[in-house]
Design a protein around this motif. Structure first.
Motif, PDB file in Angstrom:
ATOM      1  N   ASP A  46      -1.727   0.029  10.031  1.00 15.19           N
ATOM      2  CA  ASP A  46      -1.337   0.141   8.629  1.00 15.19           C
ATOM      3  C   ASP A  46      -1.119   1.583   8.192  1.00 15.19           C
ATOM      4  OD1 ASP A  46      -1.619  -2.691   7.668  1.00 15.19           O
ATOM      5  OD2 ASP A  46      -3.691  -2.376   8.311  1.00 15.19           O
ATOM      6  N   ARG A  49      -1.473   3.136   1.448  1.00 16.23           N
ATOM      7  CA  ARG A  49      -0.528   2.956   0.342  1.00 16.23           C
ATOM      8  C   ARG A  49      -1.132   3.526  -0.935  1.00 16.23           C
ATOM      9  NH1 ARG A  49       0.488  -0.946  -3.616  1.00 16.23           N
ATOM     10  NH2 ARG A  49      -1.278  -2.195  -2.875  1.00 16.23           N
ATOM     11  N   ASP A  51      -1.776   4.125  -4.599  1.00 14.72           N
ATOM     12  CA  ASP A  51      -1.628   3.279  -5.785  1.00 14.72           C
ATOM     13  C   ASP A  51      -2.619   3.780  -6.835  1.00 14.72           C
ATOM     14  OD1 ASP A  51      -1.063   1.280  -7.584  1.00 14.72           O
ATOM     15  OD2 ASP A  51      -1.977  -0.344  -6.415  1.00 14.72           O
ATOM     16  N   SER A  75      -6.128  -0.234   0.181  1.00 13.04           N
ATOM     17  CA  SER A  75      -4.728  -0.215  -0.235  1.00 13.04           C
ATOM     18  C   SER A  75      -3.866   0.185   0.958  1.00 13.04           C
ATOM     19  CB  SER A  75      -4.533   0.764  -1.404  1.00 13.04           C
ATOM     20  OG  SER A  75      -3.213   0.729  -1.874  1.00 13.04           O
ATOM     21  N   ARG A  76      -3.167  -0.779   1.544  1.00 14.07           N
ATOM     22  CA  ARG A  76      -2.447  -0.551   2.808  1.00 14.07           C
ATOM     23  C   ARG A  76      -1.095  -1.262   2.814  1.00 14.07           C
ATOM     24  NH1 ARG A  76      -7.394  -1.845   7.105  1.00 14.07           N
ATOM     25  NH2 ARG A  76      -9.033  -0.698   5.973  1.00 14.07           N
ATOM     26  N   LYS A  77      -0.235  -0.813   3.717  1.00 12.36           N
ATOM     27  CA  LYS A  77       1.003  -1.533   4.006  1.00 12.36           C
ATOM     28  C   LYS A  77       1.187  -1.543   5.520  1.00 12.36           C
ATOM     29  CE  LYS A  77       3.728   2.651   3.034  1.00 12.36           C
ATOM     30  NZ  LYS A  77       4.837   3.214   2.227  1.00 12.36           N
ATOM     31  N   GLN A  82       9.484   1.172  10.479  1.00 14.66           N
ATOM     32  CA  GLN A  82       9.565   2.446   9.787  1.00 14.66           C
ATOM     33  C   GLN A  82      10.684   3.240  10.433  1.00 14.66           C
ATOM     34  OE1 GLN A  82       8.829   5.839  10.258  1.00 14.66           O
ATOM     35  NE2 GLN A  82       8.166   6.489   8.224  1.00 14.66           N
TER      36      GLN A  82
END
Length: 224
Positions: A46, A49, A51, A75-77, A82
């Motif tokens: 991950d 992210r 935020d 908080s991840r994506k 990529q």
């Protein structure tokens, strides 16, 4: 004077204070700013992210070595697709020339619009950069390792290396610079690679996870 300006730009004065505070709070094994750590690239799944509205601040290299509590690390994506990772795969696994990759085209567009991108101001400089990546890839494939960024570029500790934040359970979260080198290590399946410590969760420090992060491939943990 140039070195002083570079140190100020990298946030070194604040980092020195942070190191002192960390040592006071957590003892002699406390995390250090710009510290060299070792991560397993295939365990990185991950990106962090940012935020800010929901407790996940935007972290930069100047925050290296910060110990932070809270739920920011949740908080991840996903690290699925990529542009840099995909383009490096296209080049090294499928033989696509650099100038035909998406990342090169994207960099050229930014260069035309902004005049300077990632410190480069001409197409020739971009070409030289990617030729340099070919050399990094060839060396990593031959030796099965990446050399620490600091030892190659003579930076403060590992400043400028592959930046990762460390979640409460020790999971490394990608963020910011070093994506090209990370992608090379990822597609080669290297065991462990050098990285610059970003922000680390307080729970990870209390659990003593810095010891594993300081352990190079096939070696023993280094001291802080």
């Amino acid at each position: 004077m140039k070195d002083v300006k570079r140190a100020i730009s990298a946030g070194v004065p604040g980092k020195v204070v942070r190191d002192v505070v960390n040592r006071w709070r957590f003892g002699p094994d406390a995390p250090q700013s710009d510290e060299l750590i070792w991560i397993r690239p295939l365990h990185v799944t991950d990106f962090y992210r940012a935020d800010p509205a929901n407790g996940a601040p935007r972290f930069r290299r100047r925050h290296s070595g910060m110990v932070a509590s809270g739920d920011w690390d949740m908080s991840r994506k996903p690290l699925t697709s990529q542009i840099k990772l995909d383009s490096i795969r296209d080049h090294f696994e499928r033989g696509v020339p650099w100038h035909q990759t998406d990342i090169f085209s994207w960099m050229l567009k930014r260069l035309d619009k902004e005049g300077v991108v990632d410190g480069f101001s001409s197409r020739e400089e971009l070409i030289a950069r990617y030729e340099g990546l070919d050399r990094i890839y060839d060396e990593a494939k031959r030796t099965g390792a990446l050399r620490p960024h600091g030892s190659v570029n003579q930076t403060r500790r590992e400043h400028g290396g592959i930046l990762v934040h460390i979640a409460r359970d020790g999971t490394p979260l990608r963020d910011g610079g070093g994506m090209h080198r990370f992608a090379i290590a990822y597609i080669l399946g290297l065991e462990k690679i050098p990285a610059q410590l970003g922000v680390i969760h307080a729970d990870a420090v209390h659990a003593g996870l810095m010891q594993d992060l300081r352990t190079p491939p096939g070696g023993t943990a280094t001291t802080a």
